[in-house]
Design a protein around this motif. Structure first.
Motif, mmCIF file in Angstrom:
data_model
loop_
_atom_site.group_PDB
_atom_site.id
_atom_site.type_symbol
_atom_site.label_atom_id
_atom_site.label_comp_id
_atom_site.label_asym_id
_atom_site.label_seq_id
_atom_site.Cartn_x
_atom_site.Cartn_y
_atom_site.Cartn_z
ATOM 1 N N ASP A 5 -31.814 -16.258 34.141
ATOM 2 C CA ASP A 5 -30.227 -17.519 35.117
ATOM 3 C C ASP A 5 -30.862 -17.975 35.657
ATOM 4 O O ASP A 5 -31.125 -19.593 35.287
ATOM 5 C CB ASP A 5 -29.152 -16.980 35.727
ATOM 6 C CG ASP A 5 -28.504 -16.358 34.381
ATOM 7 O OD1 ASP A 5 -28.457 -16.601 32.691
ATOM 8 O OD2 ASP A 5 -27.169 -15.912 35.154
ATOM 9 N N ARG A 35 -23.796 -20.275 30.567
ATOM 10 C CA ARG A 35 -25.032 -19.401 31.919
ATOM 11 C C ARG A 35 -24.981 -19.893 32.875
ATOM 12 O O ARG A 35 -25.570 -19.446 33.943
ATOM 13 C CB ARG A 35 -26.529 -18.784 31.179
ATOM 14 C CG ARG A 35 -25.897 -17.405 29.778
ATOM 15 C CD ARG A 35 -27.268 -17.443 29.573
ATOM 16 N NE ARG A 35 -28.408 -17.569 30.222
ATOM 17 C CZ ARG A 35 -29.866 -17.186 29.744
ATOM 18 N NH1 ARG A 35 -30.346 -17.090 28.773
ATOM 19 N NH2 ARG A 35 -30.361 -16.308 31.018
ATOM 20 N N ARG A 38 -22.175 -19.794 35.082
ATOM 21 C CA ARG A 38 -21.929 -18.386 36.000
ATOM 22 C C ARG A 38 -22.917 -18.387 37.262
ATOM 23 O O ARG A 38 -22.645 -17.450 38.006
ATOM 24 C CB ARG A 38 -22.619 -17.688 34.605
ATOM 25 C CG ARG A 38 -22.536 -16.563 35.420
ATOM 26 C CD ARG A 38 -23.049 -14.981 33.761
ATOM 27 N NE ARG A 38 -24.167 -15.129 33.602
ATOM 28 C CZ ARG A 38 -24.646 -15.039 31.927
ATOM 29 N NH1 ARG A 38 -23.887 -13.944 31.607
ATOM 30 N NH2 ARG A 38 -26.004 -14.590 32.360
ATOM 31 N N LEU A 39 -23.742 -18.749 36.753
ATOM 32 C CA LEU A 39 -24.963 -18.700 37.979
ATOM 33 C C LEU A 39 -24.270 -19.601 39.121
ATOM 34 O O LEU A 39 -24.517 -19.412 40.456
ATOM 35 C CB LEU A 39 -26.450 -19.875 37.328
ATOM 36 C CG LEU A 39 -27.548 -19.563 38.859
ATOM 37 C CD1 LEU A 39 -27.762 -18.301 39.327
ATOM 38 C CD2 LEU A 39 -28.588 -20.642 38.077
#
Length: 301
Positions: A5, A35, A38-39
């Protein structure tokens, strides 16, 4: 190996958006967005501002991007040392430079760099905007300024010498000023934001107040007006050295020049271990302009 990521985030910044980064990584835009979110959730910090037109980093995103680029460069260098491979300059390298300067004093020599470093994927943007390195996705900027900018690593390449000059036709018609005070009676030419002229003379700093005889946002237009006999201008030597040598313009009031604080710089984001492509290009610029740039070797001592 770096967190996937993290690599995705660096690619998003380098490519300027999720779609372009997704094409490079062969990942769908939806998965790219997922993604990245999410990071951000994992770090507890927003990294980018998303708009319909562009992607801009937050302050947290700027810090993370600078740190990760340094880590990637260090990892690459470590792998080369372990494998015994030489530090060959390779990969993408985006350069930004002022339009006229880039056309006159960078473009004619670029092929030498390309021939010496065929594995570098070079992009050169010419613009008179003071480009933000992160927003413009530039690795290196050539800047002519007194202040390269806060938080940046700058290599001074030359002093930007600026002189007062006019065409012989203008001087024949209007006379040659003998003192700084005489300039008040003459047609002065400057682009927006370039006046007052801040000069240094025998007795120290001098400011020349006034307004341009023709108002314009183009420094190149000021140059052409000066050559055509339209007035007196303060011009950089790199811009008018050739015409000085040809007698198309003449220097006036030679005891006065622009402040030596203004210089030519190679500017980059701080990195502990910058990529070989970047360091190779900076050294290439050094061979061009240090210790004496070509525009000073012919005309003036």
């Amino acid at each position: 190996m770096m967190d996937p990521d993290h690599e995705l985030f660096v690619t998003v910044v380098d490519e300027g958006g999720l779609a372009a980064a997704g094409r490079r990584l062969h990942i769908s835009p939806a998965m790219m967005s997922k993604r990245l979110a999410r990071l951000e959730e994992r770090l507890g910090a927003k990294l980018v501002h998303r708009t319909t037109r562009r992607l801009a980093l937050t302050s947290a995103g700027e810090r993370l991007h600078a740190d990760l680029r340094g880590i990637l460069a260090a990892l690459d260098d470590a792998e080369r040392r372990v494998s015994g491979a030489s530090a060959v300059a390779s990969g993408p390298l985006r350069i930004t430079a002022p339009t006229s300067f880039g056309r006159m004093h960078l473009a004619p020599y670029l092929q030498h760099f390309i021939d010496a470093h065929p594995k570098v994927d070079l992009t050169v943007d010419l613009s008179d905007d003071f480009a933000d390195l992160i927003e413009s996705r530039a690795d290196l900027a050539i800047r002519i300024t007194a202040d390269p900018g806060p938080g940046l690593t700058a290599r001074r390449l030359a002093t930007n010498r600026r002189i007062l000059c006019a065409a012989p036709a203008y001087l024949a018609q209007h006379g040659t000023p003998q003192t700084i005070a005489d300039l008040k009676a003459h047609r002065l030419l400057a682009a927006e934001g370039q006046m007052p002229w801040r000069l240094v003379g025998p007795k120290g700093p001098v400011a020349v107040e006034g307004r341009s005889h023709v108002r314009t946002n183009s420094s190149e237009l000021v140059r052409e007006l000066t050559l055509a006999g339209g007035g007196i201008a303060l011009r950089s030597l790199w811009d008018i050295s050739e015409t000085l040598g040809q007698g198309k313009v003449r220097q006036i009031l030679p005891d006065y020049e622009g402040s030596a604080d203004v210089g030519l710089f190679a500017v980059r984001l701080p990195q502990h271990n910058p990529p070989a492509a970047m360091t190779s290009f900076i050294e290439f610029l050094v061979t061009l302009y240090v210790p004496t740039p070509p525009w000073e070797r012919i005309v003036l001592p």
